[in-house]
Motif scaffolding. Sequence first.
Motif, PDB file in Angstrom:
ATOM      1  N   ALA A  83      40.769  66.529  22.519  1.00 41.46           N
ATOM      2  CA  ALA A  83      41.701  65.890  21.545  1.00 41.46           C
ATOM      3  C   ALA A  83      41.313  65.908  20.146  1.00 41.46           C
ATOM      4  O   ALA A  83      42.041  65.872  19.116  1.00 41.46           O
ATOM      5  N   VAL A  92      49.263  68.670  12.974  1.00 46.65           N
ATOM      6  CA  VAL A  92      49.252  67.974  14.322  1.00 46.65           C
ATOM      7  C   VAL A  92      49.277  66.749  13.622  1.00 46.65           C
ATOM      8  O   VAL A  92      48.367  66.256  12.699  1.00 46.65           O
ATOM      9  N   ALA A  95      47.040  63.612  18.127  1.00 45.45           N
ATOM     10  CA  ALA A  95      46.551  64.153  19.488  1.00 45.45           C
ATOM     11  C   ALA A  95      45.933  62.808  20.108  1.00 45.45           C
ATOM     12  O   ALA A  95      44.839  62.356  19.634  1.00 45.45           O
ATOM     13  N   VAL A 222      49.977  65.689  22.047  1.00 44.79           N
ATOM     14  CA  VAL A 222      50.312  66.085  20.540  1.00 44.79           C
ATOM     15  C   VAL A 222      51.454  65.805  20.170  1.00 44.79           C
ATOM     16  O   VAL A 222      52.545  66.133  20.621  1.00 44.79           O
ATOM     17  N   VAL A 237      48.273  75.233  18.009  1.00 49.49           N
ATOM     18  CA  VAL A 237      47.459  74.568  19.104  1.00 49.49           C
ATOM     19  C   VAL A 237      46.699  75.379  20.115  1.00 49.49           C
ATOM     20  O   VAL A 237      45.488  75.527  20.346  1.00 49.49           O
TER      21      VAL A 237
END
Lengths: 409, 265
Positions: A83, A92, A95, A222, A237
Amino acid sequence: MPILVRLAWRNIWRNRRRTWLTLAAIAFGAGLLVFNIGLQMGSYAMTIDNTVRIFYGHLQVQRAGYLDAPKMRTAVARVRELADRIGRVPGVAAAAPRAYGFALASSATRSYGIQVVGVAPRREPGVSNIPGLVRRGRYLSGDHAMEAVVGRRLARNLHLDVGGELTLLGTGRDGSVAAVAVPVAGIFETGSAEVDRGFVEIPLGTFQEVFSMDGAGHAVVVRGRGVAELGNLERRVRAALPPGEDLVVLTWDRLLPGMKELIDLDFASSWFFYAALVVVITFSIMNTFLMSVLERTREFGLLLALGMRPRRIGAMVLLEALVLTLLGLCLGECLGVAVNAWFYVHGFSIPGMEELAAHFNMPSAIRPRFTPFTLGSGPAAVFAAAMLSALYPALRARRLRPLEALKAA
Amino acid sequence: MHTHQPARRRRAIPILLALALLAAPRGGAAASAPGRPDPRALVKAAIDYWRGTSSDSVVEMTIHRPDWERTLVLRVLTLGSDRTLVRVLAPKKDAGTGTLLVKGTMWSFSPKVNRVIRIPASMMHQSWMGSDFSNNDVARSDEIVDRYRHRLLGVERDGGREVYVVESVPLESAPVVWGREVVRIRDDEVLLGHDFYDQDGRLVKRMRTLEVRVMGGRPTAARQRMEKVEAPGEWTEVRVRRVAYGARIPEAAFTLSALRNPRRF
């Protein structure tokens, strides 16, 4: 400018009122399409964003095969580190590691089969609305705290209130009995019956202990900046995953297939409306061209008599249609974009929506989307239909014989 | 004890059936009848057989997965047709965990939380202790002659013995997930196999007796394996370590307080 274009341009403006009316029809149709499709896509994006924000995230990283057959043993090793790693990927927004288990939840009197979710209390608010939707009590306090938050319906079914004791009984990752009794710290309400009835969240550390997870979990959830950027997010990702661990990136449409279907269905039904709109516009354009060709039969006859090729006449009619349509589409595009821009700034909301949205910790207004699809698909359809409808008058013009044409009334 | 309605059960209960079914005194009526026995009578005989008897056994249950395996040691007490108590003896982590079944209702006890929990009907299809047996397989002693239609599919030979192959189809009203079950019963009542088919007639899982030995004075299915067709390489095997039939077990051993307090049995 080639002579033909000049001729076409002049011909168009010979009957100004009719031209403006036709332009208005095209512009209105195209504008309506641009506005509607943009708004529709915007509302889908909002629905998706809102829904994934409750719990599922824009995407999740899981072990391959877990989604189809969720077994405890199909776990992601060192889920917290993963994570962290994914959290640093550009794009992102948040997460968070999670672990999922199935357990029998019971209070003194009743028991129900439920999903137990181990969450990192500090990370979870970034990917899920649930922490913000706690109606009574509070959210989880620490990673190893012995406490749970439950959905409102489940709490009601179990006759549990804040402070009451919840017993969880399931099977751990090593097959051993996973059992724990924890007090209820808070009760949340998401508005989704499925979540409110079937979910219990406990701190990830506690989960890993009770279910013998040994540092593993089942997903990294996410959240990106929005559905619009999902494609890029997914690629980044995926690129950031550690090699050789058999991990997969699952986007919201895989996690929530029902919602994807619902949207597809809704979209399919709106196609009928759009198709009807295009057909109506098409007839209006066709009418204009046909009228203008019929009116000008004598004129065409003269041109033919002077030696102009029938093909050129047909081309000229088509050119007139093209110019007129493009002009209309430009106006329509401007109109649609202007309206959408206005709603983008001010937000499009239905009365009552704001209150509801505030209750569930969601944005209240739809913002139209601007993508090549929302901007281009409507005008493209109108363009194709207009050109098709101009073919008939153009062909007619080509078939004229000079003498007969000159004799025409 | 004999005031129960006659002819109630028969649904093989893999672990327990193995233990209980064999407990019977030799010579069920159906088994000794010449020619083709009436399947319903056969099944009824098998039921009457273990009704009113009791057993006390220790079994090993091995759950096998392609990447992992684990073995539990269980003590199983049965009384009559509808009382069963299973207690985990090992491994230490799970020791003391118990399951009590009385008339098809299931309770679970975990010493970790010192709590008795009733297993709701909605969870009866969940796996029992992480094995390939469902709670139903363990619990359903109650599904019966009356709720199924039985048909003798054939008689096979097995080492000089006859094996009756009986097909049992639940009646429309029966609350069962299976569309069809096929049971193989040896003429001395040892259950040799139990296949479970879904509503579409596909084989979902099957139980096989791999080894029959004389234990506790009777032929006993000493080793049985349950496999799911869709998950090759995954199975659960039950091996009987020791068994005593006809043991005197008080009814009080099958109560919630006894479940909670292992010393009581």
